[in-house]
Write a protein that holds these residues in place. Structure first.
Motif, PDB file in Angstrom:
ATOM      1  N   CYS A  70      14.625   2.212   5.639  1.00 17.15           N
ATOM      2  CA  CYS A  70      14.482   0.936   4.125  1.00 17.15           C
ATOM      3  C   CYS A  70      13.518   0.538   4.066  1.00 17.15           C
ATOM      4  O   CYS A  70      13.539  -1.297   3.166  1.00 17.15           O
ATOM      5  CB  CYS A  70      15.599  -0.002   3.974  1.00 17.15           C
ATOM      6  N   ALA A  71      11.993   0.826   4.374  1.00 19.39           N
ATOM      7  CA  ALA A  71      11.030   0.305   4.450  1.00 19.39           C
ATOM      8  C   ALA A  71      10.621   1.054   3.186  1.00 19.39           C
ATOM      9  O   ALA A  71      10.495   2.645   3.026  1.00 19.39           O
ATOM     10  CB  ALA A  71       9.887   0.461   5.376  1.00 19.39           C
ATOM     11  N   PHE A  72       9.950   0.531   2.385  1.00 21.99           N
ATOM     12  CA  PHE A  72       8.648   2.061   1.034  1.00 21.99           C
ATOM     13  C   PHE A  72       7.766   1.245   0.739  1.00 21.99           C
ATOM     14  O   PHE A  72       7.151  -0.059   1.130  1.00 21.99           O
ATOM     15  CB  PHE A  72       9.807   2.108   0.141  1.00 21.99           C
ATOM     16  N   LYS A  73       6.800   1.670   0.301  1.00 21.82           N
ATOM     17  CA  LYS A  73       5.275   0.711  -0.504  1.00 21.82           C
ATOM     18  C   LYS A  73       5.845   1.248  -2.622  1.00 21.82           C
ATOM     19  O   LYS A  73       5.644   2.511  -2.436  1.00 21.82           O
ATOM     20  CB  LYS A  73       4.383   1.529   0.746  1.00 21.82           C
ATOM     21  N   ILE A  74       4.847   0.288  -2.633  1.00 21.12           N
ATOM     22  CA  ILE A  74       5.021   0.170  -3.846  1.00 21.12           C
ATOM     23  C   ILE A  74       3.154   0.606  -4.378  1.00 21.12           C
ATOM     24  O   ILE A  74       2.309  -0.332  -4.298  1.00 21.12           O
ATOM     25  CB  ILE A  74       5.559  -0.733  -4.909  1.00 21.12           C
TER      26      ILE A  74
END
Length: 188
Positions: free
Chosen positions: A66-70
């Protein structure tokens, strides 16, 4: 006499060659940075328990758990978003989020805190602006204090120089505020 004539000729030649127009100082130049007007769209990250509005000119790069980068490719920057479920560990999650911010006190000239509360959506948190040549200049955390905890951190892919990245930081800071203001928990 010959000697004097050659000296006079040399000085005359030097005077002719060295005559130039007076130097005039150039006016101050200013960097002109234009960013697209921010337009937002709803984004839900899988089954991770939250949704928010993101800038349409960005792209999402999923990571693990549930981690991500924009990503902001034109600005060489990313907002890293990490989600953690609250499982009798809220104190630890809060301390970790605050520690992430205050680790930058070595390079920071100032750290400005803004409390964020949106009781109707059960979103409570803190928004941080780190002034100075710190690795990250904008951070936030948000929680409902019972199930969900989200941390967002801005990083540039360049050596920190607050003055140089300030315009881009302000633009992305507004997007991060929009994320916090639009954040909703989907696993109520």
């Amino acid at each position: 006499m010959k000697h004097y004539c050659s000296i006079i000729a040399l000085f005359s030649l030097g005077a002719l060659v060295s005559c130039k127009e007076d130097a005039t100082p150039k006016p101050d130049g200013f960097l002109s940075l234009e960013y697209p007007e921010a337009k937002y769209e709803s984004y839900t990250h899988g089954n991770c328990g939250f949704k928010f509005e993101k800038n349409t000119s960005t792209s999402i790069v999923p990571e693990e758990n549930c981690a991500f980068k924009i990503d902001y490719p034109k600005m060489k920057a990313s907002i890293y978003i990490n989600y953690r479920p609250v499982q009798n560990n809220l104190d630890m999650l809060l301390k970790d989020a605050q520690k992430l911010t205050y680790n930058h006190t070595i390079k920071a000239d100032d750290i400005q805190e803004s409390i964020f509360e949106h009781p109707e959506k059960k979103v409570y948190g803190m928004f941080y602006r780190v002034i100075g040549d710190a690795a990250t200049n904008v951070q936030f955390y948000a929680t409902d204090s019972t199930k969900n905890f989200v941390v967002g951190t801005l990083y540039f892919y360049a050596k920190p120089n607050f003055d140089s990245i300030y315009p881009a930081t302000k633009y992305i800071e507004n997007d991060m505020k929009a994320i916090m203001e639009s954040l909703e928990w989907t696993n109520k």
